[in-house]
Write a protein that holds these residues in place. Structure first.
Motif, PDB file in Angstrom:
ATOM      1  N   PHE A 314       5.951  11.750   5.796  1.00 44.28           N
ATOM      2  CA  PHE A 314       7.131  12.431   6.335  1.00 44.28           C
ATOM      3  C   PHE A 314       7.193  12.305   7.856  1.00 44.28           C
ATOM      4  O   PHE A 314       8.251  12.000   8.432  1.00 44.28           O
ATOM      5  CB  PHE A 314       7.127  13.907   5.941  1.00 44.28           C
ATOM      6  CG  PHE A 314       7.448  14.179   4.498  1.00 44.28           C
ATOM      7  CD1 PHE A 314       8.514  13.567   3.875  1.00 44.28           C
ATOM      8  CD2 PHE A 314       6.677  15.063   3.762  1.00 44.28           C
ATOM      9  CE1 PHE A 314       8.818  13.819   2.545  1.00 44.28           C
ATOM     10  CE2 PHE A 314       6.960  15.334   2.429  1.00 44.28           C
ATOM     11  CZ  PHE A 314       8.034  14.708   1.820  1.00 44.28           C
ATOM     12  N   LEU A 315       6.072  12.565   8.515  1.00 39.72           N
ATOM     13  CA  LEU A 315       6.042  12.507   9.969  1.00 39.72           C
ATOM     14  C   LEU A 315       6.293  11.084  10.467  1.00 39.72           C
ATOM     15  O   LEU A 315       6.966  10.887  11.493  1.00 39.72           O
ATOM     16  CB  LEU A 315       4.697  13.027  10.486  1.00 39.72           C
ATOM     17  CG  LEU A 315       4.475  14.533  10.322  1.00 39.72           C
ATOM     18  CD1 LEU A 315       3.001  14.889  10.507  1.00 39.72           C
ATOM     19  CD2 LEU A 315       5.333  15.323  11.304  1.00 39.72           C
ATOM     20  N   PHE A 316       5.759  10.108   9.752  1.00 38.35           N
ATOM     21  CA  PHE A 316       5.980   8.713  10.130  1.00 38.35           C
ATOM     22  C   PHE A 316       7.477   8.370  10.061  1.00 38.35           C
ATOM     23  O   PHE A 316       8.044   7.802  10.993  1.00 38.35           O
ATOM     24  CB  PHE A 316       5.180   7.792   9.209  1.00 38.35           C
ATOM     25  CG  PHE A 316       5.433   6.325   9.451  1.00 38.35           C
ATOM     26  CD1 PHE A 316       4.824   5.676  10.505  1.00 38.35           C
ATOM     27  CD2 PHE A 316       6.293   5.609   8.633  1.00 38.35           C
ATOM     28  CE1 PHE A 316       5.066   4.317  10.747  1.00 38.35           C
ATOM     29  CE2 PHE A 316       6.542   4.265   8.854  1.00 38.35           C
ATOM     30  CZ  PHE A 316       5.924   3.612   9.922  1.00 38.35           C
ATOM     31  N   LEU A 317       8.114   8.735   8.956  1.00 37.02           N
ATOM     32  CA  LEU A 317       9.542   8.444   8.804  1.00 37.02           C
ATOM     33  C   LEU A 317      10.371   9.176   9.861  1.00 37.02           C
ATOM     34  O   LEU A 317      11.286   8.597  10.472  1.00 37.02           O
ATOM     35  CB  LEU A 317      10.007   8.842   7.405  1.00 37.02           C
ATOM     36  CG  LEU A 317       9.485   8.004   6.241  1.00 37.02           C
ATOM     37  CD1 LEU A 317       9.893   8.620   4.910  1.00 37.02           C
ATOM     38  CD2 LEU A 317       9.986   6.571   6.341  1.00 37.02           C
ATOM     39  N   GLY A 318      10.062  10.456  10.070  1.00 37.54           N
ATOM     40  CA  GLY A 318      10.817  11.235  11.043  1.00 37.54           C
ATOM     41  C   GLY A 318      10.650  10.737  12.461  1.00 37.54           C
ATOM     42  O   GLY A 318      11.550  10.887  13.301  1.00 37.54           O
ATOM     43  N   THR A 319       9.505  10.117  12.743  1.00 39.82           N
ATOM     44  CA  THR A 319       9.246   9.603  14.085  1.00 39.82           C
ATOM     45  C   THR A 319       9.863   8.227  14.282  1.00 39.82           C
ATOM     46  O   THR A 319      10.591   7.986  15.250  1.00 39.82           O
ATOM     47  CB  THR A 319       7.731   9.530  14.334  1.00 39.82           C
ATOM     48  OG1 THR A 319       7.154  10.829  14.174  1.00 39.82           O
ATOM     49  CG2 THR A 319       7.431   9.018  15.730  1.00 39.82           C
ATOM     50  N   VAL A 320       9.616   7.316  13.357  1.00 41.36           N
ATOM     51  CA  VAL A 320      10.075   5.939  13.510  1.00 41.36           C
ATOM     52  C   VAL A 320      11.604   5.846  13.461  1.00 41.36           C
ATOM     53  O   VAL A 320      12.219   5.108  14.236  1.00 41.36           O
ATOM     54  CB  VAL A 320       9.443   5.046  12.419  1.00 41.36           C
ATOM     55  CG1 VAL A 320      10.084   3.661  12.419  1.00 41.36           C
ATOM     56  CG2 VAL A 320       7.941   4.929  12.640  1.00 41.36           C
ATOM     57  N   LEU A 321      12.233   6.619  12.574  1.00 42.89           N
ATOM     58  CA  LEU A 321      13.677   6.498  12.391  1.00 42.89           C
ATOM     59  C   LEU A 321      14.480   7.139  13.518  1.00 42.89           C
ATOM     60  O   LEU A 321      15.705   6.976  13.565  1.00 42.89           O
ATOM     61  CB  LEU A 321      14.080   7.093  11.037  1.00 42.89           C
ATOM     62  CG  LEU A 321      13.572   6.291   9.832  1.00 42.89           C
ATOM     63  CD1 LEU A 321      13.949   6.975   8.524  1.00 42.89           C
ATOM     64  CD2 LEU A 321      14.099   4.867   9.856  1.00 42.89           C
ATOM     65  N   VAL A 322      13.828   7.835  14.422  1.00 41.55           N
ATOM     66  CA  VAL A 322      14.524   8.306  15.628  1.00 41.55           C
ATOM     67  C   VAL A 322      15.064   7.111  16.413  1.00 41.55           C
ATOM     68  O   VAL A 322      16.061   7.232  17.141  1.00 41.55           O
ATOM     69  CB  VAL A 322      13.564   9.162  16.484  1.00 41.55           C
ATOM     70  CG1 VAL A 322      14.117   9.379  17.881  1.00 41.55           C
ATOM     71  CG2 VAL A 322      13.339  10.515  15.817  1.00 41.55           C
ATOM     72  N   SER A 323      14.424   5.961  16.263  1.00 37.62           N
ATOM     73  CA  SER A 323      14.894   4.761  16.963  1.00 37.62           C
ATOM     74  C   SER A 323      16.306   4.360  16.547  1.00 37.62           C
ATOM     75  O   SER A 323      16.985   3.623  17.268  1.00 37.62           O
ATOM     76  CB  SER A 323      13.932   3.596  16.689  1.00 37.62           C
ATOM     77  OG  SER A 323      13.910   3.276  15.302  1.00 37.62           O
ATOM     78  N   ARG A 324      16.783   4.856  15.388  1.00 33.57           N
ATOM     79  CA  ARG A 324      18.125   4.516  14.928  1.00 33.57           C
ATOM     80  C   ARG A 324      19.214   5.308  15.661  1.00 33.57           C
ATOM     81  O   ARG A 324      20.399   4.991  15.512  1.00 33.57           O
ATOM     82  CB  ARG A 324      18.244   4.778  13.416  1.00 33.57           C
ATOM     83  CG  ARG A 324      17.245   4.013  12.561  1.00 33.57           C
ATOM     84  CD  ARG A 324      17.436   2.508  12.688  1.00 33.57           C
ATOM     85  NE  ARG A 324      18.727   2.071  12.212  1.00 33.57           N
ATOM     86  CZ  ARG A 324      18.996   1.715  10.957  1.00 33.57           C
ATOM     87  NH1 ARG A 324      18.030   1.762  10.039  1.00 33.57           N
ATOM     88  NH2 ARG A 324      20.203   1.322  10.611  1.00 33.57           N
ATOM     89  N   ILE A 325      18.829   6.302  16.424  1.00 30.67           N
ATOM     90  CA  ILE A 325      19.799   7.066  17.209  1.00 30.67           C
ATOM     91  C   ILE A 325      20.188   6.231  18.432  1.00 30.67           C
ATOM     92  O   ILE A 325      19.330   5.901  19.263  1.00 30.67           O
ATOM     93  CB  ILE A 325      19.211   8.423  17.640  1.00 30.67           C
ATOM     94  CG1 ILE A 325      18.776   9.229  16.422  1.00 30.67           C
ATOM     95  CG2 ILE A 325      20.214   9.213  18.468  1.00 30.67           C
ATOM     96  CD1 ILE A 325      17.971  10.469  16.751  1.00 30.67           C
ATOM     97  N   ARG A 326      21.453   5.898  18.553  1.00 32.84           N
ATOM     98  CA  ARG A 326      21.879   4.936  19.559  1.00 32.84           C
ATOM     99  C   ARG A 326      22.289   5.563  20.882  1.00 32.84           C
ATOM    100  O   ARG A 326      22.090   4.965  21.950  1.00 32.84           O
ATOM    101  CB  ARG A 326      23.061   4.113  19.029  1.00 32.84           C
ATOM    102  CG  ARG A 326      22.754   3.354  17.734  1.00 32.84           C
ATOM    103  CD  ARG A 326      21.584   2.409  17.901  1.00 32.84           C
ATOM    104  NE  ARG A 326      21.336   1.619  16.689  1.00 32.84           N
ATOM    105  CZ  ARG A 326      20.259   0.880  16.499  1.00 32.84           C
ATOM    106  NH1 ARG A 326      19.341   0.797  17.443  1.00 32.84           N
ATOM    107  NH2 ARG A 326      20.102   0.212  15.372  1.00 32.84           N
ATOM    108  N   VAL A 327      22.877   6.741  20.850  1.00 30.29           N
ATOM    109  CA  VAL A 327      23.466   7.276  22.092  1.00 30.29           C
ATOM    110  C   VAL A 327      22.455   8.024  22.943  1.00 30.29           C
ATOM    111  O   VAL A 327      22.778   8.466  24.041  1.00 30.29           O
ATOM    112  CB  VAL A 327      24.656   8.220  21.779  1.00 30.29           C
ATOM    113  CG1 VAL A 327      25.744   7.483  21.040  1.00 30.29           C
ATOM    114  CG2 VAL A 327      24.203   9.448  20.994  1.00 30.29           C
ATOM    115  N   VAL A 328      21.221   8.170  22.443  1.00 31.21           N
ATOM    116  CA  VAL A 328      20.183   8.890  23.176  1.00 31.21           C
ATOM    117  C   VAL A 328      19.038   7.932  23.432  1.00 31.21           C
ATOM    118  O   VAL A 328      18.610   7.189  22.542  1.00 31.21           O
ATOM    119  CB  VAL A 328      19.675  10.110  22.375  1.00 31.21           C
ATOM    120  CG1 VAL A 328      18.554  10.811  23.148  1.00 31.21           C
ATOM    121  CG2 VAL A 328      20.811  11.070  22.115  1.00 31.21           C
TER     122      VAL A 328
END
Length: 329
Positions: A314-328
């Motif tokens: 869970f922590l891995f997914l929640g951390t890595v997928l933050v990279s998909r946020i484009r405007v921040v």
């Protein structure tokens, strides 16, 4: 928000005087429902009263106050030993906290909401849920759901893990867990306070999530790989966990505010953001507890390895997928 906080009082009263399991269950259900309702409304206030250039600062302050409250709660319940007095203290604090919250939000909600055109039910539901699957805000909600699931999968079973794995037989696992969590909270406070302000200054928030996820996942990995029994090491892991805990909550609110689909109509979407925090607290224990019981046994405590491994995922997914946020950044 005010109504939700006030309506938790009956639940606290039920818990304070409960004499059997059904009464405890009813009291907890009342408290969870109305506290979460109040929390969702509270989440919607932040974008209304905080300038966009200071949401990181506000997120850091919010993290600090949350962690101070957690630490104070651990200290008070440890000092008075729980029981009815603890629930009465909780009720009193909840009532007193309404005064500054209402004062700070004065004027909020006075602008009339323009009427919305009527739509078919299907369109209304689709529009309500649209922020969950479109845009950067959807990734913020999903990553928060994953991070919250990882945190829950560790914290909710700590007392059992410490009792069965870390501590000698007949030790007071409850007291040890409270002390460990106090270390986590005390470590988290400065990282939450300064982290949010620093994220405003450098205009970067993702790096805080990356560090937070790595720190928390590393602690879970050490627990499941080594089953540590050295008390100083376990408390050192509490410090590491506190660093991650503080840094994540320093910026999570700011990430949501930065990516809101419509900042002028934020309450509903911030409510969805709030559900990403509370939903794992309902479902992870529901499945994790029976799984630990089923896999633990006389030949080992494999259930903890499975559940804590899910926390790492869970922590891995929640951390890595933050990279998909484009405007921040």
């Amino acid at each position: 928000m005010v109504a939700g906080s006030l309506l938790t009082m009956p639940g606290l009263a039920v818990l304070a005087f409960a004499s059997n399991y059904p009464e405890v269950l009813i009291g907890v259900a009342i408290i969870q429902f109305f506290f979460n309702a109040a929390g969702a409304a509270y989440a919607g206030i932040i974008p209304d009263v905080v300038p966009s250039q200071e949401v990181g600062k506000a997120s850091g302050f919010l993290a600090t106050m949350t962690q101070l409250g957690t630490g104070a709660g651990l200290g008070v319940t440890g000092a008075i030993g729980g029981g009815r007095v603890a629930y009465l203290v909780m009720g009193l604090v909840a009532l007193l906290s309404l005064a500054p919250a209402v004062w700070a939000a004065k004027g909020e909600g006075e602008t009339p909401i323009p009427p919305r055109p009527k739509r078919p039910l299907g369109e209304t539901v689709a529009e309500f849920l649209r922020p969950l699957h479109e845009g950067d805000f959807a990734w913020v909600v999903f990553t928060r759901l994953m991070i919250s699931s990882g945190i829950t999968a560790v914290l909710y079973f700590l007392v059992n893990f410490f009792r069965d794995v870390v501590l000698p037989p007949h030790s007071n696992a409850g007291s040890f867990t409270s002390n460990w969590l106090l270390v986590v909270v005390l470590t988290a406070i400065p990282f939450g306070f300064f982290g949010g302000q620093l994220s405003d200054r450098i205009r970067r928030r993702k790096i805080f999530v990356y560090i937070a996820g790595a720190a928390q996942a590393s602690v879970a990995l050490v627990f499941i790989v080594f089953y540590p029994t050295a008390i100083p090491l376990v408390f050192a892991l509490g410090v590491a966990y506190g660093v991650g805990y503080g840094m994540y909550f320093a910026v999570d609110w700011a990430l949501a505010c930065d990516t809101l689909p419509d900042p002028k109509a934020s309450a509903k979407d911030m409510g969805l953001f709030h559900v990403a925090l509370t939903l794992p607290q309902a479902f992870i224990p529901l499945f994790g507890g029976p799984l630990i019981d089923a896999l633990n046994g006389p030949h080992g405590n494999g259930g903890y390895r499975v559940v804590f491994s899910s926390a790492v995922v869970f922590l891995f997914l929640g951390t890595v997928l933050v990279s998909r946020i484009r405007v921040v950044r």
